[in-house]
Design a protein around this motif. Structure first.
Motif, PDB file in Angstrom:
ATOM      1  N   GLN A 191      67.685 -11.325  95.325  1.00 39.69           N
ATOM      2  CA  GLN A 191      67.762  -9.894  95.071  1.00 39.69           C
ATOM      3  C   GLN A 191      68.660  -9.601  93.881  1.00 39.69           C
ATOM      4  N   VAL A 192      68.300  -8.572  93.145  1.00 39.68           N
ATOM      5  CA  VAL A 192      69.124  -8.104  92.033  1.00 39.68           C
ATOM      6  C   VAL A 192      69.350  -6.608  92.185  1.00 39.68           C
ATOM      7  N   VAL A 193      70.460  -6.139  91.651  1.00 34.38           N
ATOM      8  CA  VAL A 193      70.762  -4.710  91.586  1.00 34.38           C
ATOM      9  C   VAL A 193      70.467  -4.256  90.171  1.00 34.38           C
ATOM     10  N   ARG A 194      69.496  -3.389  90.002  1.00 32.15           N
ATOM     11  CA  ARG A 194      69.097  -2.930  88.676  1.00 32.15           C
ATOM     12  C   ARG A 194      69.995  -1.777  88.230  1.00 32.15           C
ATOM     13  N   LEU A 195      70.944  -2.095  87.365  1.00 32.68           N
ATOM     14  CA  LEU A 195      71.883  -1.080  86.892  1.00 32.68           C
ATOM     15  C   LEU A 195      71.195  -0.030  86.027  1.00 32.68           C
ATOM     16  N   ASP A 196      70.039  -0.377  85.455  1.00 35.37           N
ATOM     17  CA  ASP A 196      69.283   0.585  84.652  1.00 35.37           C
ATOM     18  C   ASP A 196      68.283   1.380  85.491  1.00 35.37           C
ATOM     19  N   ARG A 197      68.309   1.173  86.802  1.00 27.37           N
ATOM     20  CA  ARG A 197      67.390   1.872  87.709  1.00 27.37           C
ATOM     21  C   ARG A 197      68.169   2.490  88.877  1.00 27.37           C
ATOM     22  N   ASP A 198      69.296   3.126  88.556  1.00 31.67           N
ATOM     23  CA  ASP A 198      70.093   3.805  89.590  1.00 31.67           C
ATOM     24  C   ASP A 198      70.498   2.872  90.723  1.00 31.67           C
ATOM     25  N   ASN A 199      70.748   1.601  90.379  1.00 33.32           N
ATOM     26  CA  ASN A 199      71.223   0.596  91.346  1.00 33.32           C
ATOM     27  C   ASN A 199      70.211   0.280  92.450  1.00 33.32           C
ATOM     28  N   TRP A 200      68.935   0.491  92.192  1.00 34.48           N
ATOM     29  CA  TRP A 200      67.915   0.056  93.134  1.00 34.48           C
ATOM     30  C   TRP A 200      67.920  -1.461  93.240  1.00 34.48           C
ATOM     31  N   VAL A 209      63.785  15.587  89.983  1.00 31.67           N
ATOM     32  CA  VAL A 209      63.096  14.354  90.357  1.00 31.67           C
ATOM     33  C   VAL A 209      62.831  13.462  89.138  1.00 31.67           C
ATOM     34  N   THR A 210      62.910  14.007  87.942  1.00 27.04           N
ATOM     35  CA  THR A 210      62.636  13.241  86.726  1.00 27.04           C
ATOM     36  C   THR A 210      63.678  12.147  86.521  1.00 27.04           C
ATOM     37  N   LYS A 211      63.212  10.938  86.143  1.00 24.35           N
ATOM     38  CA  LYS A 211      64.090   9.807  85.885  1.00 24.35           C
ATOM     39  C   LYS A 211      63.719   9.145  84.556  1.00 24.35           C
ATOM     40  N   PRO A 212      64.662   8.396  83.958  1.00 22.47           N
ATOM     41  CA  PRO A 212      64.366   7.732  82.681  1.00 22.47           C
ATOM     42  C   PRO A 212      63.576   6.435  82.858  1.00 22.47           C
ATOM     43  N   ASN A 215      60.775   9.671  82.166  1.00 23.92           N
ATOM     44  CA  ASN A 215      61.141  10.940  81.514  1.00 23.92           C
ATOM     45  C   ASN A 215      60.059  12.012  81.654  1.00 23.92           C
ATOM     46  N   THR A 216      59.314  11.959  82.751  1.00 24.12           N
ATOM     47  CA  THR A 216      58.228  12.909  82.985  1.00 24.12           C
ATOM     48  C   THR A 216      58.419  13.580  84.339  1.00 24.12           C
ATOM     49  N   ASP A 217      58.351  14.901  84.350  1.00 23.88           N
ATOM     50  CA  ASP A 217      58.482  15.653  85.595  1.00 23.88           C
ATOM     51  C   ASP A 217      57.186  15.510  86.400  1.00 23.88           C
ATOM     52  N   PRO A 218      57.259  15.054  87.652  1.00 20.97           N
ATOM     53  CA  PRO A 218      56.033  14.949  88.444  1.00 20.97           C
ATOM     54  C   PRO A 218      55.527  16.283  88.981  1.00 20.97           C
ATOM     55  N   VAL A 271      60.837   8.732  96.816  1.00 19.05           N
ATOM     56  CA  VAL A 271      60.674   8.171  95.471  1.00 19.05           C
ATOM     57  C   VAL A 271      61.273   6.769  95.426  1.00 19.05           C
ATOM     58  N   ARG A 272      60.706   5.969  94.527  1.00 14.15           N
ATOM     59  CA  ARG A 272      61.276   4.650  94.196  1.00 14.15           C
ATOM     60  C   ARG A 272      60.768   4.281  92.798  1.00 14.15           C
ATOM     61  N   PRO A 273      61.437   3.359  92.111  1.00 16.47           N
ATOM     62  CA  PRO A 273      60.943   2.919  90.814  1.00 16.47           C
ATOM     63  C   PRO A 273      59.600   2.171  90.974  1.00 16.47           C
ATOM     64  N   GLN A 274      58.804   2.206  89.935  1.00 19.35           N
ATOM     65  CA  GLN A 274      57.612   1.362  89.908  1.00 19.35           C
ATOM     66  C   GLN A 274      58.038  -0.094  89.706  1.00 19.35           C
ATOM     67  N   ASP A 275      57.340  -1.012  90.351  1.00 19.89           N
ATOM     68  CA  ASP A 275      57.636  -2.435  90.149  1.00 19.89           C
ATOM     69  C   ASP A 275      57.453  -2.794  88.680  1.00 19.89           C
ATOM     70  N   ASP A 276      58.363  -3.623  88.185  1.00 22.52           N
ATOM     71  CA  ASP A 276      58.262  -4.057  86.778  1.00 22.52           C
ATOM     72  C   ASP A 276      58.659  -5.513  86.650  1.00 22.52           C
TER      73      ASP A 276
END
Length: 217
Positions: free
Chosen positions: A53-62, A107-110, A179-182, A212-217
């Motif tokens: 597991q990793v903590v993604r600092l660029d994804r709000d610590n997800w 809800v918008t995220k970078p 950066n897009t409002d859903p 909400v959650r980040p898209q897998d990358d």
């Protein structure tokens, strides 16, 4: 041989030959502590193993887990985060026609996200002297029309009226770019009838939230 603890940590024991660097490195690597990484590139530079597991600092610590599945082998497996709207902020709660109640802010995220929305409405009607009222509880993402809302639940009201019913609508999981409002929205859609009805703006009767959650990358 080394001892494997219940949590998977590999610990050297006194009876084995001991190599300080390699044995401690192996013990550290098997503690299964989530590794903070600055971004995807830093994550991809790691030597992976299933369950890492990793903590993604660029994804709000997800937290991402290496499963070996999907296009990269990494997935966001933790529970989605819930964003609740304050139903007391609903607009146009009372009326006779289809209408927008609320657009969820914040809800918008970078980074790209996947999300779904759930809307439960308690709707009461005034007296019905003739005809009936048919409405949909509706919830949507990335659309400006209730007609194309992705989640709907129907309610029917009959004479003499003066009662409350509730229904829950939910969208499927959908994606939104960085950066897009859903534009997650709650609506009332009137299908038939011209009867005054009101959406409750009290939390025991109405709820509106997104997961909400980040898209897998």
């Amino acid at each position: 041989m080394p001892q494997t603890r219940p949590n998977g940590t590999v610990v050297p024991i006194n009876s084995d030959d001991y190599s300080l660097t390699s044995d401690l490195a192996k013990m550290a690597d098997t503690t299964h502590v989530a590794v903070p990484v600055a971004n995807k590139a830093a994550r991809d530079a790691l030597t992976t193993y299933p369950g890492m597991q990793v903590v993604r600092l660029d994804r709000d610590n997800w937290i991402q887990t290496y499963t070996g599945q999907g296009s990269t082998g990494w997935e966001y497996r933790s529970a989605p985060r819930r964003v609740d709207a304050n139903v007391a902020d609903f607009q146009n709660a009372s009326g006779t026609a289809s209408r927008l109640l609320y657009t969820m802010p914040g809800v918008t995220k970078p980074y790209p996200q996947t999300y779904r929305a759930v809307c439960r409405l308690g709707i009461s009607v005034a007296a019905i002297t003739s005809g009936n009222l048919w409405v949909n509880v509706a919830v949507s993402g990335a659309t400006s029309s209730v007609a194309t809302a992705q989640g709907k639940f129907g309610l029917a009201y009959f004479a003499p009226g003066n009662y409350l019913q509730s229904g829950t609508a939910e969208t499927p999981w959908m994606n939104v770019a960085a950066n897009t409002d859903p534009f997650i929205r709650a609506w009332v859609e009137v299908l038939d009838g011209l009867v005054t009805h009101a959406v409750s703006v009290q939390a025991p009767y109405s709820q509106f939230y997104a997961e909400v959650r980040p898209q897998d990358d």
